[in-house]
Design an enzyme around this catalytic site. Sequence first.
Site, mmCIF file in Angstrom:
data_model
loop_
_atom_site.group_PDB
_atom_site.id
_atom_site.type_symbol
_atom_site.label_atom_id
_atom_site.label_comp_id
_atom_site.label_asym_id
_atom_site.label_seq_id
_atom_site.Cartn_x
_atom_site.Cartn_y
_atom_site.Cartn_z
ATOM 1 C CG HIS A 7 -3.722 -16.304 0.007
ATOM 2 N ND1 HIS A 7 -3.081 -16.544 -1.188
ATOM 3 C CD2 HIS A 7 -3.563 -17.438 0.738
ATOM 4 C CE1 HIS A 7 -2.564 -17.770 -1.179
ATOM 5 N NE2 HIS A 7 -2.845 -18.332 -0.033
ATOM 6 N N PRO A 32 -2.401 -7.737 -12.565
ATOM 7 C CG PRO A 32 -0.387 -6.599 -12.187
ATOM 8 C CD PRO A 32 -1.872 -6.414 -12.244
ATOM 9 C CG ASP A 33 -0.141 -13.803 -13.270
ATOM 10 O OD1 ASP A 33 0.844 -13.086 -13.522
ATOM 11 O OD2 ASP A 33 -0.472 -14.772 -13.986
ATOM 12 C CG PHE A 34 2.357 -13.295 -7.198
ATOM 13 C CD1 PHE A 34 2.164 -11.934 -7.182
ATOM 14 C CD2 PHE A 34 2.223 -13.993 -6.002
ATOM 15 C CE1 PHE A 34 1.822 -11.262 -6.016
ATOM 16 C CE2 PHE A 34 1.886 -13.336 -4.825
ATOM 17 C CZ PHE A 34 1.679 -11.976 -4.835
ATOM 18 N NE ARG A 35 5.041 -18.544 -7.849
ATOM 19 C CZ ARG A 35 4.265 -18.155 -6.834
ATOM 20 N NH1 ARG A 35 2.999 -17.858 -7.062
ATOM 21 N NH2 ARG A 35 4.748 -18.085 -5.611
ATOM 22 C CG ASP A 59 -9.416 -9.822 -7.132
ATOM 23 O OD1 ASP A 59 -10.421 -10.428 -6.752
ATOM 24 O OD2 ASP A 59 -8.648 -10.266 -8.015
ATOM 25 C CG ASN A 116 -7.340 -14.058 -7.030
ATOM 26 O OD1 ASN A 116 -6.192 -14.480 -6.957
ATOM 27 N ND2 ASN A 116 -8.111 -14.240 -8.080
HETATM 28 P P1 CNA Z 1 0.301 -17.202 -9.773
HETATM 29 O O1 CNA Z 1 1.306 -18.082 -9.140
HETATM 30 O O2 CNA Z 1 0.723 -15.862 -10.268
HETATM 31 O O3 CNA Z 1 -0.333 -18.062 -10.995
HETATM 32 C C1 CNA Z 1 -1.260 -17.516 -11.873
HETATM 33 C C2 CNA Z 1 -1.429 -18.520 -12.997
HETATM 34 O O4 CNA Z 1 -2.488 -18.082 -13.821
HETATM 35 C C3 CNA Z 1 -0.195 -18.647 -13.904
HETATM 36 O O5 CNA Z 1 0.104 -20.014 -14.127
HETATM 37 C C4 CNA Z 1 -0.617 -17.956 -15.191
HETATM 38 O O6 CNA Z 1 0.003 -18.500 -16.342
HETATM 39 C C5 CNA Z 1 -2.099 -18.212 -15.190
HETATM 40 N N1 CNA Z 1 -2.883 -17.227 -15.921
HETATM 41 C C6 CNA Z 1 -2.693 -15.885 -15.998
HETATM 42 N N2 CNA Z 1 -3.640 -15.311 -16.742
HETATM 43 C C7 CNA Z 1 -4.445 -16.319 -17.176
HETATM 44 C C8 CNA Z 1 -5.605 -16.365 -17.993
HETATM 45 N N3 CNA Z 1 -6.130 -15.255 -18.540
HETATM 46 N N4 CNA Z 1 -6.167 -17.580 -18.224
HETATM 47 C C9 CNA Z 1 -5.654 -18.717 -17.703
HETATM 48 N N5 CNA Z 1 -4.545 -18.734 -16.924
HETATM 49 C C10 CNA Z 1 -3.969 -17.543 -16.651
HETATM 50 O O7 CNA Z 1 -0.966 -16.941 -8.863
HETATM 51 P P2 CNA Z 1 -1.639 -17.908 -7.812
HETATM 52 O O8 CNA Z 1 -2.942 -17.315 -7.480
HETATM 53 O O9 CNA Z 1 -1.559 -19.326 -8.212
HETATM 54 O O10 CNA Z 1 -0.612 -17.695 -6.605
HETATM 55 C C11 CNA Z 1 -1.037 -17.392 -5.459
HETATM 56 C C12 CNA Z 1 -0.762 -15.939 -5.013
HETATM 57 C C13 CNA Z 1 -0.956 -14.841 -6.021
HETATM 58 C C14 CNA Z 1 -1.775 -15.671 -3.997
HETATM 59 O O11 CNA Z 1 -1.133 -15.420 -2.782
HETATM 60 C C15 CNA Z 1 -2.557 -14.419 -4.437
HETATM 61 O O12 CNA Z 1 -2.930 -13.684 -3.302
HETATM 62 C C16 CNA Z 1 -1.590 -13.680 -5.267
HETATM 63 N N6 CNA Z 1 -2.114 -12.629 -6.156
HETATM 64 C C17 CNA Z 1 -3.432 -12.254 -6.156
HETATM 65 C C18 CNA Z 1 -3.887 -11.266 -7.016
HETATM 66 C C19 CNA Z 1 -5.338 -10.851 -6.984
HETATM 67 O O13 CNA Z 1 -5.934 -10.742 -5.911
HETATM 68 N N7 CNA Z 1 -5.945 -10.612 -8.157
HETATM 69 C C20 CNA Z 1 -2.999 -10.656 -7.891
HETATM 70 C C21 CNA Z 1 -1.643 -11.048 -7.858
HETATM 71 C C22 CNA Z 1 -1.221 -12.038 -6.978
#
Ligand code: CNA
Length: 246
Positions: free
Chosen positions: A117, A32-35, A102, A100
Amino acid sequence: MREAEELLKILEGARDVFVLTGAGVSTPSGIPDFRGKGGLYERISPEVFCIEKFKQDPSFFYRQIGPMLKIILEAEPNPAHYLIAELERRGKVKLVATQNIDGLHQKAGSRKVVELHGSLEIAHCLSCGRSFSKEDYLQEALRGRVPRCSCGGVIKPDVVFFGEPLPSRALYEAIKAASSADLCLVMGSSLMVYPASSLPEYTLAHGGKLVIINLGETYLDPLAHRKFDVPVEKISREALRLLGAN
Ligand code: CNA
């Protein structure tokens, strides 16, 4: 998918591509993402990722994040990661800077990756500074318990919490690549976390183009040459097919 053709056409016209990725490139891998929709912030407070809160109460972080660590460790790359790796092999992508933690870009075959990060690979004791590999501390963390050093100190993974600076070498390399690129490709980021979010501005400032693939708005959409509001995995899967690389 018409968008994939359009994306490849834009990429064809570029010679030096800098890619910035966020949590949205890994949601199709089950992380899952954050936002985004269904993101972590719907379930847990952003406070979990604040360094001050971690220092006061590390068990709060490990309890909340333990189950998520298992998902991250078991995740596999998806077409978005593979497309970026393929574009690097073809000499288009010079660097991918990821927010990320991961490790999925490396798993997909990308070699030129900077982790803005940090990552889960290494951790440090907050008291004596001793370093630990993933194998040394993740077993406890996966159970939701606080991993501790033999000195009694709390072990913290080398991921950047809110309130901590970014690793300076990674940031320097990302700024350098963004500044020399003629195209910055943002994939799956809300561009809400500074300073990573400002990297595309270096490309724009040097006369390069910006292309964004993200579900949902970002503050740089008005400056983008093209914004694709589509799932990264779909456009990437189709692009790989068109490249004959799937
Ligand atoms: P965020 O702020 O959660 O934004 C993610 C964006 O991606 C959002 O606008 C979503 O709508 C969009 N999104 C989600 N799924 C899809 C998809 N399939 N196709 C296109 N767009 C999509 O995350 P950011 O990375 O911008 O914010 C930074 C944070 C989140 C960093 O500090 C990361 O370390 C942190 N994070 C990382 C992970 C990971 O390592 N996989 C997971 C969760 C959070």
